[in-house]
Scaffold this active site. Sequence first.
Site, PDB file in Angstrom:
ATOM      1  N   ASN A  21       6.561  -0.292  -3.057  1.00 12.04           N
ATOM      2  CA  ASN A  21       7.975   0.071  -3.118  1.00 12.04           C
ATOM      3  C   ASN A  21       8.235   1.336  -3.930  1.00 12.04           C
ATOM      4  O   ASN A  21       9.373   1.706  -4.159  1.00 12.04           O
ATOM      5  CB  ASN A  21       8.823  -1.090  -3.637  1.00 12.04           C
ATOM      6  CG  ASN A  21       8.471  -1.494  -5.051  1.00 12.04           C
ATOM      7  OD1 ASN A  21       7.487  -1.027  -5.614  1.00 12.04           O
ATOM      8  ND2 ASN A  21       9.259  -2.377  -5.624  1.00 12.04           N
ATOM      9  N   CYS A  22       7.184   2.046  -4.320  1.00 13.77           N
ATOM     10  CA  CYS A  22       7.304   3.315  -5.039  1.00 13.77           C
ATOM     11  C   CYS A  22       7.648   4.421  -4.033  1.00 13.77           C
ATOM     12  O   CYS A  22       7.025   4.532  -2.982  1.00 13.77           O
ATOM     13  CB  CYS A  22       5.980   3.612  -5.742  1.00 13.77           C
ATOM     14  SG  CYS A  22       5.815   5.296  -6.346  1.00 13.77           S
ATOM     15  N   ASP A  23       8.636   5.244  -4.347  1.00 14.79           N
ATOM     16  CA  ASP A  23       9.057   6.320  -3.447  1.00 14.79           C
ATOM     17  C   ASP A  23       7.915   7.281  -3.129  1.00 14.79           C
ATOM     18  O   ASP A  23       7.753   7.698  -1.977  1.00 14.79           O
ATOM     19  CB  ASP A  23      10.220   7.110  -4.052  1.00 14.79           C
ATOM     20  CG  ASP A  23      11.511   6.313  -4.097  1.00 14.79           C
ATOM     21  OD1 ASP A  23      11.622   5.301  -3.371  1.00 14.79           O
ATOM     22  OD2 ASP A  23      12.411   6.695  -4.870  1.00 14.79           O
TER      23      ASP A  23
END
Length: 115
Positions: free
Chosen positions: A9-11
């Site tokens: 879920n890290c950009d």
Amino acid sequence: MIKIYGIKNCDTMQKALKWLDAKNVAYQFHDYKESGIDKDTLKIWLGHFPADKLVNTKGTTYRALSESEKASIANKPKAIALMMENTSLIKRPVWDFGNGKFFLGWDENELDKLV
């Protein structure tokens, strides 16, 4: 095959995975938030990257550490223990191209040379 490590879920991770997909590059993704990370892998990474680069010092997890924990990053065994306990401390992505070639972070121009 490239192995890429990070948190789904890290950009930055999402950008990296989309980039790999767009280039039709085969890869294996290891989410160390879900699957953890082992001591041997961290030792290998610390052979390629200094601890103060491998640890994400800009993140909220790092800022939440005590001053003594932050200072312990310079000690490899302590840094490894901290990263295993708090996988969000690890900068992402970590790229393993095989044959001892690694890259840390996101730099599209540099990655174009490696892929």
